[in-house]
Structure formats: C-alpha cells, structure tokens
Write a protein that holds these residues in place. Structure first.
Motif, PDB file in Angstrom:
ATOM      1  N   ALA A  45      48.148  38.548  37.237  1.00 43.61           N
ATOM      2  CA  ALA A  45      46.816  38.172  36.762  1.00 43.61           C
ATOM      3  C   ALA A  45      46.337  36.890  37.440  1.00 43.61           C
ATOM      4  O   ALA A  45      45.182  36.781  37.866  1.00 43.61           O
ATOM      5  N   PHE A  46      47.241  35.935  37.569  1.00 44.13           N
ATOM      6  CA  PHE A  46      46.890  34.688  38.262  1.00 44.13           C
ATOM      7  C   PHE A  46      46.647  34.955  39.748  1.00 44.13           C
ATOM      8  O   PHE A  46      45.676  34.470  40.339  1.00 44.13           O
ATOM      9  N   VAL A  98      35.969  47.264  34.354  1.00 45.73           N
ATOM     10  CA  VAL A  98      37.208  46.765  33.753  1.00 45.73           C
ATOM     11  C   VAL A  98      37.739  47.696  32.664  1.00 45.73           C
ATOM     12  O   VAL A  98      38.947  47.908  32.545  1.00 45.73           O
ATOM     13  N   PHE A  99      36.830  48.280  31.874  1.00 43.89           N
ATOM     14  CA  PHE A  99      37.302  49.067  30.733  1.00 43.89           C
ATOM     15  C   PHE A  99      37.130  50.576  30.882  1.00 43.89           C
ATOM     16  O   PHE A  99      37.635  51.329  30.050  1.00 43.89           O
ATOM     17  N   ILE A 313      44.337  42.799  35.845  1.00 49.52           N
ATOM     18  CA  ILE A 313      42.931  42.595  36.181  1.00 49.52           C
ATOM     19  C   ILE A 313      42.092  42.467  34.910  1.00 49.52           C
ATOM     20  O   ILE A 313      41.178  41.632  34.839  1.00 49.52           O
ATOM     21  N   GLN A 314      42.386  43.276  33.912  1.00 49.00           N
ATOM     22  CA  GLN A 314      41.663  43.145  32.639  1.00 49.00           C
ATOM     23  C   GLN A 314      41.876  41.766  32.024  1.00 49.00           C
ATOM     24  O   GLN A 314      40.939  41.140  31.509  1.00 49.00           O
ATOM     25  N   LEU A 315      43.110  41.282  32.106  1.00 50.83           N
ATOM     26  CA  LEU A 315      43.449  39.983  31.529  1.00 50.83           C
ATOM     27  C   LEU A 315      42.717  38.844  32.238  1.00 50.83           C
ATOM     28  O   LEU A 315      42.111  37.980  31.598  1.00 50.83           O
ATOM     29  N   PHE A 322      34.841  36.256  33.641  1.00 47.16           N
ATOM     30  CA  PHE A 322      33.595  36.546  32.941  1.00 47.16           C
ATOM     31  C   PHE A 322      33.029  35.330  32.213  1.00 47.16           C
ATOM     32  O   PHE A 322      31.840  35.009  32.369  1.00 47.16           O
ATOM     33  N   PRO A 323      33.824  34.600  31.415  1.00 47.07           N
ATOM     34  CA  PRO A 323      33.257  33.405  30.750  1.00 47.07           C
ATOM     35  C   PRO A 323      32.725  32.365  31.739  1.00 47.07           C
ATOM     36  O   PRO A 323      31.678  31.748  31.503  1.00 47.07           O
ATOM     37  N   ALA A 324      33.440  32.164  32.859  1.00 44.86           N
ATOM     38  CA  ALA A 324      33.033  31.121  33.811  1.00 44.86           C
ATOM     39  C   ALA A 324      31.700  31.441  34.471  1.00 44.86           C
ATOM     40  O   ALA A 324      30.813  30.577  34.570  1.00 44.86           O
TER      41      ALA A 324
END
Length: 759
Positions: A45-46, A98-99, A313-315, A322-324
């Motif tokens: 994820a990172f 993503v989903f 990728i979802q994580l 998304f928040p950024a």
C-alpha cells in the motif's frame, strides 16, 4: 495442495483433437496470486503511492487552469466547478475503479486485456480455435459465479459466441482501450512535468519558455532511464516523495479552506452543478474538458493492480489519496472565491509564501513520479497483449522475484521516452496538451465501462437495477465528459487518436496474421494415418534421443514435421510435439502447465504436449524450460506405466474374488498410496521404457519452425500489403523467435524452414 487422482478412475483420451487430463491431478485451492499477510499488504500500500497515484495526485497542478482558461466570470462558478470535481472524483476513481472495476481483475491482474480475457474465458469470444476441454482443469481458469439471472447472461453469451461481428467489436474495443492507455502513458509525463516546471515563472522571470521546455525534456530522460531498476526499487524510492506531496497538498488545502472561504463547503450540495450549467450553459459544458483532468490516472488504479494487490490499492486510496486531493481542490476553490483572476495559476498562487519553494521542489518531483503510474501500466498491458497474440514479441524483464506482476520492457520504455520528448518539444504548452489528455482519459474510461457491463451481465450476473444505476450515473457522467472533450478535437485532442491509430495498426496487423498462420497450420496438420505411415516408413532410420517439435497448433501434428522428414531421413526414438498455448488467464500453476498424451499405437513412441501459459507468466527465468519438459515427460511415462499396471492388478483381483468388494477397495487404496510414494524410484522393465531410457541419456534436440509468411496466390492487394510488408517488417524488427521466449538452448536447437502462403 494437490488432490490425488486414483489410477483406476483415470480415463485415457487418444484423439488428436483433445488433450489428456493432467495425471497428477489438479489444485483444489484457488490461488489469489498473492497470498500476502498484513505486513506485506501495508508495504505494498505504501509502495503503491509512489507508482499508482502520481498522475491522479498531481492533477491539482492544472485542473482549474483547464477549467477556467479565460478566468472566472461569476464568483459562484467556482462552487459549481468544485462540486463537479468532487462528485467526479468520488464516482469514478473511488466508486467505479476502487470498489467495482478492481473486482474484475483477472487473478490479480488488471487492464483492458484482463477484462477481455475474462469475457473470452467465459464465452468463446476469441478467434483462435484453441480452446480445449482440459483448459477448465487449470485452477485459475475457474469462474465463481452466482446461479441467478442466468437467462440474461445466457443470451449475451450466445450472442457473443455466434456473432463474428460482436467478436470483432469486442476485440477492437479492447485494442483501442489498450492503445489509449499507452497514449495516456505518453501524454502524462509531458503535461505533468511541463506544468510543474512552469511554476518557477512565478518566482523568476529569467527563465523563458524554451528553457522551461528543455528542462522538462531533461527531467523526462532521467525518469525513463531509471525504469530499468524495476517497479519494486522505483516504488520504494518514489513512495516517500509522493507521501510528502500528499501531506503538503492536504495541509495547504486545509489552510486555504480555513483562511479564505470556509463556505465553499456548501458546494458538496450537487444543486450548485445545476446552477452552474443554467448560468453559463455552453461555456460550462466546454469547461468539462478541464474538470475531467481531475481524474487523470484513474485507469492506472486498474492497470497497475498486477504490480500490487486489490486490497493494498483500496487501502492507500481511501486513507491517503482521496482525502488529500479533495482537501487540495477545496482549498484552491476557497482561494479562487477571493481571487478570481488567479485561476490560470491557481495551484502556486494559493501556496503560502514560506512554503512556495519547498512546494515547488516537491511538485517537480511529484510530476516526475506522476508519469510512473502510466509507464508501469503500459508495461503490464503490453505484456498481456504479447501473450494473447495482439502485439509483436518483445523482451519482458521481470524485475521482482517476490511480486510477479512487476515487469520492465526495454523497447517500449525507449519508444515512450522518444515519443514524450517529441510531444513536449512539439506542443510546449500544458493547455494544449490538456485537450489531448482529456480525450485519452475519457475514451479509456468509456471502453472500460463497456467491457465491465458485459462482465456484470454475463459473469457476475448483477441485478438489473444495479446495472441500470451504473449506466445512468457513471456511464452518463463519462458520456457527458466525452462529448465535452471531443469539442476540443482540433485544439490538440487529435493527438491521442493519432497515437492510437498507429498502435492499433500494429496490433491489428500482428493479430490478423497470427490468426491466419494458426488456421494455415490447422488446415495443413498431419492426419493420424499419415503420421503412422511416416513413423513406420522403413526408409527412415530411428536413432536414440528425444526430438521436440514446436508449434502453436493445439489440435494435431504441425506441418513442420512433414517438412523435416521430407529432407532428413532420420527420426529420433522418442518424438514430442510441443504446442505453446496462451490461456485467457493471468497465471497457470507450474504443476498444471504441461499436459501430455500418447499418440497411438504405443510402439511409435510419440507424444503430444500442450504447454499452457497465462499472459503474465514468467516463461524463461524461473527454471530452464528444457529441464521442466524432460522431467514432466519422464514422470508422465512412469505414471502411465503404473496406471496400466494398477488396472491389470485390479482386473485380476476382481476375477479372483469378486465378492469381497470392501477388501478390494482397501487394497486399492493401499496400492495407490504405494504408487504415489514410489513414483520417482520405480523401474519399468517394459520394452517401451527401455527405449525411453536410451533416448533420455542420448539427449534432447529441439526443432523450431523458421516460417516465412507470404500472401498466397489470389490474395487481394490489401492482404498482400498487410502480410508481405507490414507483418514481415514487424517480424524482422522484434525478438520473435520462440527460443527467446522459452529459453531453448542454442547448441541443441535446429531450425526447419517453411513458407506459409496465407489467404
């Protein structure tokens, strides 16, 4: 874990038009391609932050400049624009990709060809008639589907299988989507680097446009030079930089939101989109060409999933990306509510003074990294295209021993680099590039949605209300964006279409002749009677050794064998006809790769072997192909002997005591366990195994067809140009030989020349 197949139940298949089952049984545990724990998931994820999100994360550099190139006419226009951006990001990258789309991965691999392979696996929608009943025995071939809504799915499946037109449309759409993604991979570095480097004009007037362009070119060259180190190393290098970038844009966005106009939060009400279009009408519609740039790189979420995992990728998307970007767009919108004239350079104008230079440096680095997502995605889809016969064979380097999907293709890397340099020097303006970029982005998304709908109906058997909702909401949004970007076709929008036409011509040429070659071999294959006549010909001398003849024909003996015996009156004591076959799945387990059967009668000592690969399988780096082939052939011969012996013992025992069934079953179980335990050490004393032993020690010789392809007599002018010039040009300029694909030893390889006259 492998299930044991009882010898007494094994059915032998002797037809040339069918493969035998795998005698070693099949895997009963479905593989997900990763099998990673949470530590590895978090690590990936990172790492994905540095590979997948560069394009999506750097879109705030140029979105408002593309949305309002002539400035903001009304202060409430920014409410409508931000509301549109917010819901576009939410609906397409987050919800759609993503989903939803990530769940349509093919055993962990994504991209347009992954969707195509899923469809071809479920329905016979491909053009090469190499499908076999035994293909479904491969573990990864299975499709787990619900049992409801079968009628609608069956109708669509039947339509695809019966209609040649539908098959062509499906293949064409897949190729076009692939070409658009590659075009995206060319445009992304250009617009991202030019936009980031251009920000220095705010701090210094000494740099003119030419200097900015040449600095951008130098940065691009450096980026493509590091690709050879692989996704794994590049990802760990880039991930910390992108992570800092997301922290910076989130912080500056929150700062501007609080400082300038917190009331921008009311733009989360979609009614402001309606007001925006009522107020500006045509101009608002044209501005969609700018707002669509907020979702550039969304396709990389799917194309690059093979480098990582769906969960990783979802994580990373939900927790960081998304928040950024939402906070950054919110902050820019708040700033523009007070500074309407700064729309063209909104990103740098909104940066607080003390943070300008740190933000500029990190923006340039992030823009460089933005290119990485589409470059990695391009490598993945080219690999898929090669394996499915839709692209010339090129060298594919697997850069990670731990993560199978991470590849590097030298030829494609350098072609992308030269194309990026040419586009940067030719256009020089991020605004014009934005017009081209938007068309490439939306075209790929529309094609992905179209293929996904087929999967939803035919494979997933999704409820009709959910399908209609997807079409109306997400499909409607994408069609609206497509109509907007097409209005800028003459202003640079033609560029991705030019790239796509060139790539599509290459793919069509290769795939068309590839299919014609297969049908030629199918029509000229050697019949069973003809093969027996050749093998029993007293003029042919049999010498110890194993001869392996290669082709891509699955349904019989290829014509290369006739060409050989007509020129060389010698046959080896054991003959193996190997066909290399690509299945429409991403991976085939090594234990299930080789499928053998014997050519009757047994005294001919001839075998057919189908070697099955997925489109992401490593073909020549895990273990030498020659050794694998020899070991599997030896195991097949030994196990076949034991099966026959077990059958004989079983029949004899039944004749001796047909009443004691329970005792017989128990004895069979004990015997089967002994067979499994002693399989490797058993000595077979039959005449056949003696021949095989001598052949084994004499060694292997590989015969590879060196085919010349020409248009046959009576072929049209179009076919002559396609085959004699276009295809042969591609064939002579790529790494096309089969020995370079599966690593056949040069010292034991002989080439048999043959000319195919195709119609």
């Amino acid at each position: 874990m492998t299930s044991t197949t009882k010898p007494t139940n094994q059915k032998r298949l002797d037809s040339f038009d069918r493969e035998s089952g795998n005698l070693h049984g099949r895997h009963t545990i479905k593989q997900d391609g990763h099998g990673l724990g949470w530590v590895d998931i978090l690590r990936l994820a990172f790492q994905s932050i540095g590979i997948v999100y560069g394009d999506l994360g750097t879109s705030p550099l140029y979105v408002f400049a593309g949305t309002f190139p002539d400035g903001i006419k009304h202060e409430d226009d920014i409410l409508g624009a931000f509301s549109l951006i917010f819901y576009t990001i939410t609906l397409i990258p987050l919800i759609k990709y993503v989903f939803i789309v990530l769940k349509a991965n093919d055993n962990g691999d994504g991209g347009t060809f992954a969707l195509y392979s899923l469809i071809c696996r479920y329905a016979k929608a491909g053009f090469i008639p190499s499908q076999e009943a035994a293909d479904s025995d491969v573990s990864n071939y299975e499709l787990e589907t619900p049992n409801k809504r079968l009628k609608r799915a069956s109708k669509l499946k039947s339509k695809l299988e019966k209609s040649q037109f539908c098959k062509y449309v499906l293949l064409f759409a897949t190729m076009l989507g692939t070409c658009m993604v590659i075009g995206d991979g060319i445009l992304t570095p250009c617009i991202s680097v030019l936009s980031a480097v251009g920000g220095i004009k705010q701090a210094s007037n000494k740099l003119n446009e030419d200097m900015i362009v040449w600095i951008s070119v130098a940065v691009l060259v450096a980026l493509f030079m590091v690709q050879r180190f692989g996704t794994d190393k590049v990802g760990y290098t880039f991930a910390p930089i992108l992570f800092i970038w997301f922290i910076f844009i989130a912080f500056t966005g929150l700062y501007n939101f609080i400082k300038h106009d917190p009331s921008i939060i009311k733009a989360l009400n979609p009614i402001h989109i309606v007001y925006y279009f009522k107020r500006d009408k045509k101009q608002a519609w044209i501005s969609l060409g700018g707002t669509v740039l907020s979702i550039t790189g969304a396709e990389a979420l799917f194309a690059d999933v093979g480098h990582f995992t769906v969960l990783s990728i979802q994580l990373s998307t939900c927790s960081v990306v998304f928040p950024a970007i939402v906070l950054q767009y919110m902050g820019q919108s708040s700033y523009l509510r007070k500074h309407k004239m700064d729309a063209v350079n909104a990103f740098y104008k909104a940066v607080p003074g003390p943070l300008y230079w740190p933000m500029f440096v990190i923006a340039v680095l992030a823009a460089v990294i933005a290119s990485q997502s589409l470059i990695s995605g391009t490598f993945s889809i080219i690999q898929q295209s090669v394996s499915l016969g839709c692209f010339p064979r090129v060298k594919i380097v697997h850069t990670s021993t731990k993560y199978e999907g991470q590849v590097y293709i030298p030829e494609i890397n350098y072609l992308l680099m030269f194309a990026c340099i040419a586009v940067t020097l030719g256009f020089r303006d991020p605004g014009k590039l934005g017009n081209a970029y938007g068309l490439a982005v939306v075209s790929v998304m529309v094609i992905t949605s179209s293929l996904l709908l087929v999967i939803m109906i035919m494979i997933w058997k999704t409820h009709i209300l959910l399908i209609i909702s997807y079409i109306l909401i997400i499909g409607g949004l994408e069609i609206m964006y497509l109509s907007a970007v097409l209005s800028k076709f003459t202003e640079g929008g033609y560029l991705p279409l030019v790239f796509s036409i060139i790539l599509l011509a290459i793919m069509y040429t290769w795939n068309d002749v590839y299919r014609r070659k297969y049908y030629y071999e199918l029509e000229h294959k050697i019949s069973t009677e003809r093969l027996k006549d050749i093998a029993l010909n007293t003029n042919l001398r049999r010498i110890p050794g194993i001869a392996v003849f290669y082709s891509e024909l699955v349904q019989g003996i290829p014509p290369i064998f006739t060409q050989y015996v007509s020129n060389v009156p010698v046959l080896h004591s054991v003959l193996v006809f190997v066909s290399i076959k690509s299945l429409p799945i991403s991976k085939v387990l090594v234990d299930e790769r080789f499928s053998f059967r014997r050519v009757k009668p047994e005294e001919l000592n001839m075998f057919c072997c189908v070697v099955r690969y997925g489109y992401t399988d490593i073909r020549n780096e895990e273990e030498p192909f020659e050794r694998l082939l020899a070991e599997r052939l030896k195991a097949y011969v030994q196990e076949e002997f034991l099966i026959n012996k077990s059958k004989q013992n079983h029949l004899q025992s039944n004749e001796a005591d047909s009443d004691d069934i329970s005792v017989q079953i128990q004895e069979d179980e004990i015997e089967n366990e002994a067979i499994e335990r002693d399989l490797e050490e058993v000595t077979c004393d039959t005449e056949m195994t003696e021949v095989f032993k001598k052949a084994w020690y004499a060694g292997l010789v590989h015969f590879v067809g060196e085919n010349e392809v020409i248009a046959g007599k009576g072929a049209s002018l179009w076919k002559r140009v396609l085959i004699n010039y276009a295809y042969n040009f591609l064939k002579n300029n790529v790494r096309q030989s089969i020995n370079k694909v599966i690593d056949i030893p040069q010292q034991r390889m002989l080439k048999v020349g043959m000319t195919y006259e195709l119609l």
